[in-house]
Design a protein around this motif. Structure first.
Motif, PDB file in Angstrom:
ATOM      1  N   GLN A  69       0.815  -1.197   0.000  1.00 25.73           N
ATOM      2  CA  GLN A  69       0.000   0.000   0.000  1.00 25.73           C
ATOM      3  C   GLN A  69       0.853   1.253   0.000  1.00 25.73           C
ATOM      4  OE1 GLN A  69      -2.781   0.140   3.227  1.00 25.73           O
ATOM      5  NE2 GLN A  69      -3.915   1.849   2.400  1.00 25.73           N
ATOM      6  N   LEU A  70       0.340   2.259  -0.693  1.00 32.05           N
ATOM      7  CA  LEU A  70       0.905   3.592  -0.651  1.00 32.05           C
ATOM      8  C   LEU A  70      -0.215   4.533  -0.281  1.00 32.05           C
ATOM      9  CD1 LEU A  70       3.051   3.379  -3.880  1.00 32.05           C
ATOM     10  CD2 LEU A  70       3.952   3.799  -1.601  1.00 32.05           C
ATOM     11  N   GLN A  71      -0.018   5.320   0.741  1.00 37.98           N
ATOM     12  CA  GLN A  71      -1.057   6.198   1.249  1.00 37.98           C
ATOM     13  C   GLN A  71      -0.608   7.645   1.162  1.00 37.98           C
ATOM     14  OE1 GLN A  71      -4.265   5.325   2.372  1.00 37.98           O
ATOM     15  NE2 GLN A  71      -4.470   7.532   2.172  1.00 37.98           N
ATOM     16  N   ALA A  72      -1.340   8.422   0.384  1.00 44.38           N
ATOM     17  CA  ALA A  72      -1.036   9.842   0.240  1.00 44.38           C
ATOM     18  C   ALA A  72      -1.765  10.646   1.303  1.00 44.38           C
ATOM     19  CB  ALA A  72      -1.437  10.317  -1.151  1.00 44.38           C
ATOM     20  N   SER A  73      -1.152  11.720   1.753  1.00 42.43           N
ATOM     21  CA  SER A  73      -1.766  12.611   2.737  1.00 42.43           C
ATOM     22  C   SER A  73      -1.184  14.007   2.583  1.00 42.43           C
ATOM     23  CB  SER A  73      -1.518  12.085   4.152  1.00 42.43           C
ATOM     24  OG  SER A  73      -0.138  12.090   4.447  1.00 42.43           O
ATOM     25  N   GLY A  74      -1.810  14.957   3.281  1.00 42.96           N
ATOM     26  CA  GLY A  74      -1.285  16.315   3.286  1.00 42.96           C
ATOM     27  C   GLY A  74      -2.050  17.302   2.438  1.00 42.96           C
ATOM     28  N   GLY A  75      -3.079  16.843   1.764  1.00 48.72           N
ATOM     29  CA  GLY A  75      -3.862  17.742   0.936  1.00 48.72           C
ATOM     30  C   GLY A  75      -4.679  18.713   1.774  1.00 48.72           C
ATOM     31  N   GLY A  76      -5.284  19.674   1.088  1.00 48.44           N
ATOM     32  CA  GLY A  76      -6.104  20.652   1.775  1.00 48.44           C
ATOM     33  C   GLY A  76      -6.441  21.812   0.870  1.00 48.44           C
ATOM     34  N   LEU A  77      -6.977  22.850   1.466  1.00 47.19           N
ATOM     35  CA  LEU A  77      -7.344  24.066   0.742  1.00 47.19           C
ATOM     36  C   LEU A  77      -6.229  25.095   0.879  1.00 47.19           C
ATOM     37  CD1 LEU A  77      -9.429  25.872  -0.727  1.00 47.19           C
ATOM     38  CD2 LEU A  77     -10.323  26.476   1.537  1.00 47.19           C
ATOM     39  N   VAL A  78      -5.790  25.628  -0.242  1.00 44.18           N
ATOM     40  CA  VAL A  78      -4.720  26.622  -0.237  1.00 44.18           C
ATOM     41  C   VAL A  78      -5.044  27.693  -1.258  1.00 44.18           C
ATOM     42  CG1 VAL A  78      -3.339  25.285  -1.887  1.00 44.18           C
ATOM     43  CG2 VAL A  78      -2.214  26.919  -0.355  1.00 44.18           C
TER      44      VAL A  78
ATOM     45  N   PHE B 191       6.155  -3.609   1.176  1.00 42.72           N
ATOM     46  CA  PHE B 191       7.058  -3.999   0.109  1.00 42.72           C
ATOM     47  C   PHE B 191       8.414  -3.367   0.352  1.00 42.72           C
ATOM     48  CE2 PHE B 191       7.158  -0.031  -2.321  1.00 42.72           C
ATOM     49  CZ  PHE B 191       5.992   0.594  -1.928  1.00 42.72           C
ATOM     50  N   ILE B 192       9.401  -3.794  -0.428  1.00 44.43           N
ATOM     51  CA  ILE B 192      10.760  -3.271  -0.268  1.00 44.43           C
ATOM     52  C   ILE B 192      10.800  -1.894  -0.925  1.00 44.43           C
ATOM     53  CG2 ILE B 192      13.199  -3.647  -0.722  1.00 44.43           C
ATOM     54  CD1 ILE B 192      12.550  -6.647  -0.866  1.00 44.43           C
ATOM     55  N   PHE B 193      10.660  -0.883  -0.118  1.00 41.35           N
ATOM     56  CA  PHE B 193      10.442   0.478  -0.609  1.00 41.35           C
ATOM     57  C   PHE B 193      11.558   0.954  -1.515  1.00 41.35           C
ATOM     58  CE2 PHE B 193       8.520   4.509  -0.648  1.00 41.35           C
ATOM     59  CZ  PHE B 193       9.495   5.480  -0.441  1.00 41.35           C
ATOM     60  N   ASP B 194      12.802   0.727  -1.111  1.00 38.73           N
ATOM     61  CA  ASP B 194      13.908   1.310  -1.885  1.00 38.73           C
ATOM     62  C   ASP B 194      14.239   0.514  -3.139  1.00 38.73           C
ATOM     63  OD1 ASP B 194      16.577   0.268   0.412  1.00 38.73           O
ATOM     64  OD2 ASP B 194      15.088  -0.866  -0.722  1.00 38.73           O
ATOM     65  N   ALA B 195      13.389  -0.424  -3.505  1.00 43.16           N
ATOM     66  CA  ALA B 195      13.539  -1.145  -4.770  1.00 43.16           C
ATOM     67  C   ALA B 195      12.671  -0.568  -5.873  1.00 43.16           C
ATOM     68  CB  ALA B 195      13.201  -2.622  -4.582  1.00 43.16           C
ATOM     69  N   TYR B 196      11.870   0.432  -5.557  1.00 41.01           N
ATOM     70  CA  TYR B 196      10.899   0.960  -6.517  1.00 41.01           C
ATOM     71  C   TYR B 196      10.976   2.466  -6.680  1.00 41.01           C
ATOM     72  CZ  TYR B 196       8.630  -3.582  -6.326  1.00 41.01           C
ATOM     73  OH  TYR B 196       8.371  -4.907  -6.406  1.00 41.01           O
ATOM     74  N   ALA B 197      10.724   2.887  -7.905  1.00 42.30           N
ATOM     75  CA  ALA B 197      10.459   4.299  -8.157  1.00 42.30           C
ATOM     76  C   ALA B 197       9.052   4.616  -7.655  1.00 42.30           C
ATOM     77  CB  ALA B 197      10.566   4.594  -9.645  1.00 42.30           C
ATOM     78  N   ILE B 198       8.845   5.857  -7.258  1.00 43.95           N
ATOM     79  CA  ILE B 198       7.539   6.310  -6.792  1.00 43.95           C
ATOM     80  C   ILE B 198       7.105   7.511  -7.616  1.00 43.95           C
ATOM     81  CG2 ILE B 198       6.169   7.131  -4.854  1.00 43.95           C
ATOM     82  CD1 ILE B 198       7.162   4.305  -4.447  1.00 43.95           C
ATOM     83  N   GLY B 199       5.879   7.458  -8.066  1.00 45.63           N
ATOM     84  CA  GLY B 199       5.352   8.549  -8.871  1.00 45.63           C
ATOM     85  C   GLY B 199       4.149   9.203  -8.212  1.00 45.63           C
TER      86      GLY B 199
ATOM     87  N   SER C 143      10.804  14.287  -3.422  1.00 50.62           N
ATOM     88  CA  SER C 143      11.934  13.776  -2.659  1.00 50.62           C
ATOM     89  C   SER C 143      11.501  12.497  -1.946  1.00 50.62           C
ATOM     90  CB  SER C 143      12.431  14.813  -1.644  1.00 50.62           C
ATOM     91  OG  SER C 143      11.414  15.118  -0.712  1.00 50.62           O
ATOM     92  N   ARG C 144      12.478  11.774  -1.436  1.00 47.31           N
ATOM     93  CA  ARG C 144      12.144  10.553  -0.698  1.00 47.31           C
ATOM     94  C   ARG C 144      13.125  10.336   0.440  1.00 47.31           C
ATOM     95  NH1 ARG C 144      11.958   5.819  -4.792  1.00 47.31           N
ATOM     96  NH2 ARG C 144      11.707   4.511  -2.934  1.00 47.31           N
ATOM     97  N   ASP C 145      12.654   9.618   1.455  1.00 42.66           N
ATOM     98  CA  ASP C 145      13.475   9.226   2.591  1.00 42.66           C
ATOM     99  C   ASP C 145      13.341   7.718   2.713  1.00 42.66           C
ATOM    100  OD1 ASP C 145      14.607   8.642   5.041  1.00 42.66           O
ATOM    101  OD2 ASP C 145      13.809  10.416   6.027  1.00 42.66           O
ATOM    102  N   ASN C 146      14.298   7.000   2.192  1.00 39.93           N
ATOM    103  CA  ASN C 146      14.197   5.540   2.173  1.00 39.93           C
ATOM    104  C   ASN C 146      14.300   4.931   3.568  1.00 39.93           C
ATOM    105  OD1 ASN C 146      13.747   5.434  -0.553  1.00 39.93           O
ATOM    106  ND2 ASN C 146      15.832   4.855  -1.093  1.00 39.93           N
TER     107      ASN C 146
ATOM    108  N   TYR D  50      -2.437  11.139  -6.104  1.00 42.85           N
ATOM    109  CA  TYR D  50      -2.147   9.768  -5.720  1.00 42.85           C
ATOM    110  C   TYR D  50      -0.646   9.504  -5.857  1.00 42.85           C
ATOM    111  CZ  TYR D  50      -7.146   9.069  -6.687  1.00 42.85           C
ATOM    112  OH  TYR D  50      -8.516   9.153  -6.704  1.00 42.85           O
ATOM    113  N   CYS D  51      -0.138   8.610  -5.016  1.00 38.23           N
ATOM    114  CA  CYS D  51       1.210   8.105  -5.229  1.00 38.23           C
ATOM    115  C   CYS D  51       1.102   6.616  -5.571  1.00 38.23           C
ATOM    116  CB  CYS D  51       2.111   8.327  -4.025  1.00 38.23           C
ATOM    117  SG  CYS D  51       1.487   7.715  -2.455  1.00 38.23           S
ATOM    118  N   ALA D  52       2.048   6.147  -6.348  1.00 38.09           N
ATOM    119  CA  ALA D  52       2.041   4.761  -6.797  1.00 38.09           C
ATOM    120  C   ALA D  52       3.476   4.365  -7.145  1.00 38.09           C
ATOM    121  CB  ALA D  52       1.135   4.592  -8.005  1.00 38.09           C
ATOM    122  N   ARG D  53       3.728   3.066  -7.240  1.00 41.82           N
ATOM    123  CA  ARG D  53       5.091   2.614  -7.479  1.00 41.82           C
ATOM    124  C   ARG D  53       5.241   2.009  -8.868  1.00 41.82           C
ATOM    125  NH1 ARG D  53       5.994  -3.300  -4.759  1.00 41.82           N
ATOM    126  NH2 ARG D  53       3.808  -3.915  -4.531  1.00 41.82           N
ATOM    127  N   ARG D  54       6.505   1.927  -9.278  1.00 41.18           N
ATOM    128  CA  ARG D  54       6.845   1.340 -10.565  1.00 41.18           C
ATOM    129  C   ARG D  54       8.295   0.890 -10.485  1.00 41.18           C
ATOM    130  NH1 ARG D  54       8.069   1.978 -15.891  1.00 41.18           N
ATOM    131  NH2 ARG D  54       6.425   1.394 -17.389  1.00 41.18           N
TER     132      ARG D  54
END
Length: 121
Positions: free
Chosen positions: A2-11, A26-34, A70-73, A94-98
């Motif tokens: 699972q990938l869970q996005a957060s932080g949205g709001g009204l700006v 899953f093994i996070f640092d094995a995948y690109a994230i988009g 950016s990412r923090d593995n 949304y965030c997703a992996r590849r």
């Protein structure tokens, strides 16, 4: 998996917002994230991608120079810092992996719930 996005709001237009994407199962640092966004009733739009190591980043022309990925593995986290926001940035993000980054919305998986960003005065 699972990938869970957060932080949205009204700006307000011209404002900033930072989205977070938390990964699990899953093994996070094995995948690109988009990041991909979608306005209800419209096609999804690929926004940005970061390689597994974090050494390479890619942006859609519509956000280049305004968004930073950016990412923090160590924490299994990916971030999207958004600045100079415009009304046309309003969407569900949304965030997703590849395995590797692709500059199109093709082949991304493990989508979770998105987070709504609304840019409005």
């Amino acid at each position: 998996f699972q990938l869970q996005a957060s932080g949205g709001g009204l700006v307000q237009p011209g404002g900033s917002l930072k989205l977070s994407c938390a990964a699990s199962g899953f093994i996070f640092d094995a995948y690109a994230i988009g990041w991909i966004r979608q306005v209800p009733g419209k096609e999804r739009e690929w926004v940005s991608c970061i390689s597994a190591s974090g050494d390479s980043t890619y942006y859609a022309d519509s956000v280049k120079g305004r968004f930073t990925i950016s990412r923090d593995n160590a924490k299994d986290m990916v971030y999207l810092q958004m600045t100079s926001l415009k009304s046309e940035d309003t969407a569900v993000y949304y965030c997703a992996r590849r395995a590797i980054c692709m500059k199109r919305d093709i082949g991304y998986f493990s989508w979770g719930q998105g987070t709504l960003v609304t840019v409005s005065s």
